[in-house]
Design a protein around this motif. Structure first.
Motif, PDB file in Angstrom:
ATOM      1  N   LYS A  80     129.725 110.206  25.719  1.00 20.47           N
ATOM      2  CA  LYS A  80     129.235 110.844  24.491  1.00 20.47           C
ATOM      3  C   LYS A  80     130.363 111.517  23.717  1.00 20.47           C
ATOM      4  N   ASP A  81     131.264 112.139  24.444  1.00 17.78           N
ATOM      5  CA  ASP A  81     132.315 112.963  23.845  1.00 17.78           C
ATOM      6  C   ASP A  81     133.477 112.091  23.408  1.00 17.78           C
ATOM      7  N   ARG A  82     133.283 111.410  22.296  1.00 19.34           N
ATOM      8  CA  ARG A  82     134.231 110.409  21.822  1.00 19.34           C
ATOM      9  C   ARG A  82     135.127 110.929  20.725  1.00 19.34           C
ATOM     10  N   LYS A  83     136.210 110.214  20.531  1.00 20.35           N
ATOM     11  CA  LYS A  83     137.188 110.544  19.498  1.00 20.35           C
ATOM     12  C   LYS A  83     136.644 110.367  18.094  1.00 20.35           C
ATOM     13  N   GLY A  84     135.803 109.396  17.906  1.00 18.66           N
ATOM     14  CA  GLY A  84     135.289 109.128  16.567  1.00 18.66           C
ATOM     15  C   GLY A  84     134.399 107.901  16.548  1.00 18.66           C
ATOM     16  N   LYS A  85     134.220 107.366  15.376  1.00 16.38           N
ATOM     17  CA  LYS A  85     133.315 106.219  15.204  1.00 16.38           C
ATOM     18  C   LYS A  85     133.917 104.947  15.782  1.00 16.38           C
ATOM     19  N   ASN A  86     133.095 103.942  15.973  1.00 21.66           N
ATOM     20  CA  ASN A  86     133.551 102.643  16.458  1.00 21.66           C
ATOM     21  C   ASN A  86     134.466 101.983  15.430  1.00 21.66           C
ATOM     22  N   LYS A  87     135.324 101.099  15.894  1.00 19.10           N
ATOM     23  CA  LYS A  87     136.249 100.394  15.003  1.00 19.10           C
ATOM     24  C   LYS A  87     135.510  99.535  13.981  1.00 19.10           C
ATOM     25  N   ASN A  88     134.363  98.995  14.363  1.00 16.76           N
ATOM     26  CA  ASN A  88     133.616  98.101  13.467  1.00 16.76           C
ATOM     27  C   ASN A  88     132.605  98.841  12.587  1.00 16.76           C
ATOM     28  N   ASN A  89     132.642 100.160  12.586  1.00 13.29           N
ATOM     29  CA  ASN A  89     131.718 100.953  11.785  1.00 13.29           C
ATOM     30  C   ASN A  89     131.984 100.736  10.297  1.00 13.29           C
ATOM     31  N   TYR A  93     130.642 106.832   9.057  1.00  9.80           N
ATOM     32  CA  TYR A  93     130.145 107.961   9.831  1.00  9.80           C
ATOM     33  C   TYR A  93     129.702 107.517  11.219  1.00  9.80           C
ATOM     34  N   ARG A  94     130.074 108.297  12.208  1.00 13.50           N
ATOM     35  CA  ARG A  94     129.679 108.019  13.580  1.00 13.50           C
ATOM     36  C   ARG A  94     128.168 108.159  13.732  1.00 13.50           C
ATOM     37  N   ASN A  95     127.543 107.241  14.468  1.00 14.37           N
ATOM     38  CA  ASN A  95     126.100 107.215  14.726  1.00 14.37           C
ATOM     39  C   ASN A  95     125.259 106.896  13.493  1.00 14.37           C
ATOM     40  N   VAL A  96     125.875 106.328  12.469  1.00 14.28           N
ATOM     41  CA  VAL A  96     125.140 105.929  11.261  1.00 14.28           C
ATOM     42  C   VAL A  96     125.359 104.437  11.039  1.00 14.28           C
ATOM     43  N   THR A  97     124.246 103.710  10.873  1.00 12.47           N
ATOM     44  CA  THR A  97     124.313 102.286  10.547  1.00 12.47           C
ATOM     45  C   THR A  97     123.573 102.040   9.244  1.00 12.47           C
ATOM     46  N   PHE A  98     123.871 100.920   8.621  1.00  9.00           N
ATOM     47  CA  PHE A  98     123.171 100.545   7.397  1.00  9.00           C
ATOM     48  C   PHE A  98     122.269  99.370   7.736  1.00  9.00           C
ATOM     49  N   THR A  99     120.957  99.608   7.663  1.00  8.27           N
ATOM     50  CA  THR A  99     119.969  98.598   8.039  1.00  8.27           C
ATOM     51  C   THR A  99     118.842  98.581   7.027  1.00  8.27           C
ATOM     52  N   GLU A 100     118.495  97.393   6.564  1.00  8.66           N
ATOM     53  CA  GLU A 100     117.361  97.211   5.647  1.00  8.66           C
ATOM     54  C   GLU A 100     117.448  98.135   4.435  1.00  8.66           C
ATOM     55  N   GLY A 101     118.656  98.285   3.893  1.00 11.06           N
ATOM     56  CA  GLY A 101     118.847  99.066   2.675  1.00 11.06           C
ATOM     57  C   GLY A 101     118.848 100.575   2.853  1.00 11.06           C
ATOM     58  N   ARG A 102     118.878 101.048   4.109  1.00 13.63           N
ATOM     59  CA  ARG A 102     118.879 102.495   4.372  1.00 13.63           C
ATOM     60  C   ARG A 102     119.920 102.829   5.428  1.00 13.63           C
ATOM     61  N   TYR A 103     120.370 104.075   5.421  1.00 12.04           N
ATOM     62  CA  TYR A 103     121.318 104.565   6.425  1.00 12.04           C
ATOM     63  C   TYR A 103     120.519 105.180   7.571  1.00 12.04           C
ATOM     64  N   TYR A 136     121.876 117.331  20.662  1.00  8.43           N
ATOM     65  CA  TYR A 136     121.599 116.557  21.862  1.00  8.43           C
ATOM     66  C   TYR A 136     122.752 116.541  22.855  1.00  8.43           C
ATOM     67  N   TYR A 137     124.001 116.605  22.384  1.00 12.83           N
ATOM     68  CA  TYR A 137     125.144 116.461  23.277  1.00 12.83           C
ATOM     69  C   TYR A 137     125.877 117.767  23.566  1.00 12.83           C
ATOM     70  N   GLY A 138     125.634 118.801  22.733  1.00 12.90           N
ATOM     71  CA  GLY A 138     126.260 120.106  22.967  1.00 12.90           C
ATOM     72  C   GLY A 138     127.777 120.046  22.971  1.00 12.90           C
ATOM     73  N   ASP A 139     128.383 120.556  24.039  1.00  9.06           N
ATOM     74  CA  ASP A 139     129.839 120.588  24.160  1.00  9.06           C
ATOM     75  C   ASP A 139     130.472 119.200  24.202  1.00  9.06           C
ATOM     76  N   PHE A 140     129.652 118.181  24.414  1.00  2.00           N
ATOM     77  CA  PHE A 140     130.165 116.809  24.508  1.00  2.00           C
ATOM     78  C   PHE A 140     129.840 115.996  23.260  1.00  2.00           C
ATOM     79  N   SER A 141     129.728 116.673  22.109  1.00  2.00           N
ATOM     80  CA  SER A 141     129.361 115.979  20.871  1.00  2.00           C
ATOM     81  C   SER A 141     130.509 115.196  20.264  1.00  2.00           C
ATOM     82  N   GLY A 142     131.724 115.430  20.699  1.00  2.00           N
ATOM     83  CA  GLY A 142     132.877 114.644  20.253  1.00  2.00           C
ATOM     84  C   GLY A 142     133.318 114.966  18.831  1.00  2.00           C
ATOM     85  N   LEU A 143     134.183 114.102  18.342  1.00  2.00           N
ATOM     86  CA  LEU A 143     134.726 114.264  16.997  1.00  2.00           C
ATOM     87  C   LEU A 143     134.023 113.312  16.052  1.00  2.00           C
ATOM     88  N   ASP A 144     134.152 113.552  14.729  1.00  2.00           N
ATOM     89  CA  ASP A 144     133.536 112.692  13.737  1.00  2.00           C
ATOM     90  C   ASP A 144     134.302 111.423  13.688  1.00  2.00           C
TER      91      ASP A 144
END
Length: 144
Positions: A80-89, A93-103, A136-144
């Protein structure tokens, strides 16, 4: 603490970073056998316990092995405690996808992918995702 090993720096492409490590000679059967000893695991006495994941708190410098920068944790928290978003994002924004015209904001909660909310604006979705990681992740929320 006895650091009587020959420590070197090894590069790991998977994390695009480095770890301090030593090789321990285990003996010889038909050919010599070695085990890699990582300094961050050695410092927290986690060498023999595969259930403890040693995490660098600052995310930035994996060669910063001061005890104050290390924490023993579970695989789940370490993931959970990651450096940032995935390379293919593509949203920026981390944990945000674009699906069916909405984020869509989605997180792993209790081992399952959970869709939390949808937005028309990517910046609102990104801010909300950060807020939900903290919740949800608290101290393990990671970086943006």
């Amino acid at each position: 603490m006895d650091l009587n090993y020959h420590w070197i720096v090894g590069y790991y492409p998977k994390i695009n970073g480095y770890y301090a490590q030593a090789s321990i000679y285990l003996g010889k059967n038909s050919k010599p056998r070695y085990k890699t000893l990582y300094l961050h695991r050695y410092i927290l006495n986690a060498v023999e316990n595969d259930n403890i994941y040693v995490h660098h708190k600052d995310h930035k410098q994996t060669l910063d092995n001061r005890k104050s920068n290390l924490i023993g944790t579970s695989n789940e928290n370490n993931s959970k405690d990651r450096k940032g978003k995935n390379k293919n994002n593509k949203t920026g924004y981390r944990n945000v996808t674009f699906t069916e015209g909405r984020y869509v904001v989605q997180l792993q909660v209790e081992g399952r992918n959970k869709r939390i909310a949808t937005f028309e604006d990517p910046h609102e979705a990104g801010a909300f995702a950060k807020e939900m990681r903290l919740k949800y992740y608290g101290d393990f929320s990671g970086l943006d």
